[in-house]
Design a protein around this motif. Sequence first.
Motif, mmCIF file in Angstrom:
data_model
loop_
_atom_site.group_PDB
_atom_site.id
_atom_site.type_symbol
_atom_site.label_atom_id
_atom_site.label_comp_id
_atom_site.label_asym_id
_atom_site.label_seq_id
_atom_site.Cartn_x
_atom_site.Cartn_y
_atom_site.Cartn_z
ATOM 1 N N VAL A 1 18.476 -31.871 36.902
ATOM 2 C CA VAL A 1 17.520 -32.006 38.006
ATOM 3 C C VAL A 1 18.064 -31.304 39.253
ATOM 4 O O VAL A 1 17.312 -30.631 39.967
ATOM 5 C CB VAL A 1 17.212 -33.493 38.283
ATOM 6 N N ASP A 2 19.346 -31.420 39.494
ATOM 7 C CA ASP A 2 19.963 -30.803 40.661
ATOM 8 C C ASP A 2 19.802 -29.279 40.641
ATOM 9 O O ASP A 2 19.706 -28.653 41.684
ATOM 10 C CB ASP A 2 21.445 -31.186 40.722
ATOM 11 N N ARG A 3 19.746 -28.686 39.463
ATOM 12 C CA ARG A 3 19.628 -27.231 39.341
ATOM 13 C C ARG A 3 18.175 -26.740 39.325
ATOM 14 O O ARG A 3 17.922 -25.552 39.449
ATOM 15 C CB ARG A 3 20.321 -26.754 38.064
ATOM 16 N N LEU A 4 17.212 -27.633 39.150
ATOM 17 C CA LEU A 4 15.824 -27.208 38.956
ATOM 18 C C LEU A 4 15.184 -26.573 40.186
ATOM 19 O O LEU A 4 14.325 -25.696 40.038
ATOM 20 C CB LEU A 4 14.967 -28.380 38.486
ATOM 21 N N ALA A 5 15.564 -26.980 41.366
ATOM 22 C CA ALA A 5 14.966 -26.388 42.566
ATOM 23 C C ALA A 5 15.242 -24.886 42.629
ATOM 24 O O ALA A 5 14.406 -24.118 43.089
ATOM 25 C CB ALA A 5 15.473 -27.088 43.818
ATOM 26 N N ALA A 6 16.395 -24.465 42.134
ATOM 27 C CA ALA A 6 16.761 -23.051 42.149
ATOM 28 C C ALA A 6 16.101 -22.260 41.022
ATOM 29 O O ALA A 6 15.881 -21.058 41.149
ATOM 30 C CB ALA A 6 18.281 -22.903 42.066
ATOM 31 N N ASP A 7 15.790 -22.927 39.911
ATOM 32 C CA ASP A 7 15.172 -22.247 38.768
ATOM 33 C C ASP A 7 14.270 -23.228 38.026
ATOM 34 O O ASP A 7 14.743 -24.055 37.246
ATOM 35 C CB ASP A 7 16.245 -21.704 37.816
ATOM 36 N N THR A 8 12.984 -23.131 38.271
ATOM 37 C CA THR A 8 12.027 -24.058 37.646
ATOM 38 C C THR A 8 11.539 -23.574 36.284
ATOM 39 O O THR A 8 10.711 -24.241 35.672
ATOM 40 C CB THR A 8 10.817 -24.291 38.567
ATOM 41 N N THR A 9 12.059 -22.470 35.782
ATOM 42 C CA THR A 9 11.604 -21.925 34.494
ATOM 43 C C THR A 9 11.635 -22.956 33.376
ATOM 44 O O THR A 9 10.640 -23.104 32.657
ATOM 45 C CB THR A 9 12.437 -20.683 34.113
ATOM 46 N N PRO A 10 12.732 -23.702 33.197
ATOM 47 C CA PRO A 10 12.750 -24.681 32.093
ATOM 48 C C PRO A 10 11.698 -25.782 32.250
ATOM 49 O O PRO A 10 11.083 -26.202 31.267
ATOM 50 C CB PRO A 10 14.160 -25.279 32.137
ATOM 51 N N VAL A 11 11.460 -26.237 33.473
ATOM 52 C CA VAL A 11 10.499 -27.315 33.684
ATOM 53 C C VAL A 11 9.069 -26.808 33.488
ATOM 54 O O VAL A 11 8.221 -27.520 32.963
ATOM 55 C CB VAL A 11 10.718 -28.013 35.048
ATOM 56 N N VAL A 12 8.793 -25.570 33.842
ATOM 57 C CA VAL A 12 7.465 -24.996 33.623
ATOM 58 C C VAL A 12 7.194 -24.866 32.126
ATOM 59 O O VAL A 12 6.104 -25.191 31.652
ATOM 60 C CB VAL A 12 7.312 -23.644 34.353
ATOM 61 N N ALA A 13 8.197 -24.441 31.377
ATOM 62 C CA ALA A 13 8.033 -24.330 29.918
ATOM 63 C C ALA A 13 7.770 -25.700 29.296
ATOM 64 O O ALA A 13 6.908 -25.841 28.418
ATOM 65 C CB ALA A 13 9.266 -23.680 29.305
ATOM 66 N N THR A 14 8.487 -26.703 29.745
ATOM 67 C CA THR A 14 8.282 -28.058 29.244
ATOM 68 C C THR A 14 6.886 -28.556 29.634
ATOM 69 O O THR A 14 6.212 -29.204 28.839
ATOM 70 C CB THR A 14 9.354 -29.013 29.803
ATOM 71 N N ALA A 15 6.456 -28.247 30.850
ATOM 72 C CA ALA A 15 5.126 -28.672 31.314
ATOM 73 C C ALA A 15 4.037 -28.094 30.425
ATOM 74 O O ALA A 15 3.084 -28.796 30.054
ATOM 75 C CB ALA A 15 4.908 -28.250 32.762
ATOM 76 N N THR A 16 4.162 -26.847 30.075
ATOM 77 C CA THR A 16 3.165 -26.193 29.233
ATOM 78 C C THR A 16 3.099 -26.855 27.860
ATOM 79 O O THR A 16 2.009 -27.120 27.337
ATOM 80 C CB THR A 16 3.485 -24.690 29.117
ATOM 81 N N ALA A 17 4.255 -27.155 27.290
ATOM 82 C CA ALA A 17 4.283 -27.829 25.987
ATOM 83 C C ALA A 17 3.713 -29.236 26.081
ATOM 84 O O ALA A 17 2.932 -29.663 25.220
ATOM 85 C CB ALA A 17 5.715 -27.869 25.447
ATOM 86 N N MET A 18 4.080 -29.970 27.125
ATOM 87 C CA MET A 18 3.568 -31.329 27.286
ATOM 88 C C MET A 18 2.064 -31.336 27.534
ATOM 89 O O MET A 18 1.356 -32.214 27.048
ATOM 90 C CB MET A 18 4.293 -32.052 28.420
ATOM 91 N N PHE A 19 1.565 -30.344 28.263
ATOM 92 C CA PHE A 19 0.122 -30.255 28.483
ATOM 93 C C PHE A 19 -0.598 -30.182 27.140
ATOM 94 O O PHE A 19 -1.582 -30.895 26.914
ATOM 95 C CB PHE A 19 -0.227 -29.033 29.343
ATOM 96 N N ALA A 20 -0.104 -29.347 26.250
ATOM 97 C CA ALA A 20 -0.720 -29.209 24.922
ATOM 98 C C ALA A 20 -0.690 -30.534 24.165
ATOM 99 O O ALA A 20 -1.648 -30.880 23.466
ATOM 100 C CB ALA A 20 -0.022 -28.115 24.130
ATOM 101 N N ALA A 21 0.392 -31.286 24.306
ATOM 102 C CA ALA A 21 0.502 -32.572 23.607
ATOM 103 C C ALA A 21 -0.449 -33.608 24.197
ATOM 104 O O ALA A 21 -1.052 -34.384 23.458
ATOM 105 C CB ALA A 21 1.936 -33.088 23.675
ATOM 106 N N ILE A 22 -0.594 -33.624 25.500
ATOM 107 C CA ILE A 22 -1.429 -34.628 26.160
ATOM 108 C C ILE A 22 -2.912 -34.339 25.949
ATOM 109 O O ILE A 22 -3.707 -35.247 25.798
ATOM 110 C CB ILE A 22 -1.092 -34.690 27.669
#
Length: 190
Positions: free
Chosen positions: A92-113
Amino acid sequence: MWATLLHMVSELQRRKTALVFTAMDVDSDGFLEREDFAALTERWTDHRGLAPDSPEAAGLSGIMMGWWKTLLAASDVDRDRKVTVEEVLLVVDRLAADTTPVVATATAMFAAIDADGDGRISAAEYRELIETWNGVPTDTDEVFAELDLDGDGYLSEAEFVELWTEFWAGDDPNAAGTWVFGRFELPLFV
């Protein structure tokens, strides 16, 4: 080592992370493990009434177990195949500098939801997500209305990615994404 690295994570970020961590730690042992993600997957497929061997169940399993693999690779500092909340906070501490991993997870979770595959998340689909994480019936109507940024009664993929990213990488208690996993008590000083 962790204490030094974690000083940059705010109290709000700690609370948000702890909220999700606790919900995902199905056996409440203080660690996220493969078995927790498998149990969440089973809970979700049961909630939807999916046959365990159905293509839909396989899709949910692929997304959830993919999230587990991503989390394990990014967080498991001591390589014990378990993830602690402190290890998640390092990410989490590193995400502000690089949100790429969280965006990828968001896209996958959107498909699941998006259970019906219509390209948007309804209030009922959102409720199902929260109840799956929590394992109990949960009133989500008020929170969903706040998350629905354009007020059309649905979350588009773009809205969801924005909300998910704010939850994981953001530090604004007034941002709608703060509440993507439901309400929790804010820290006194934010």
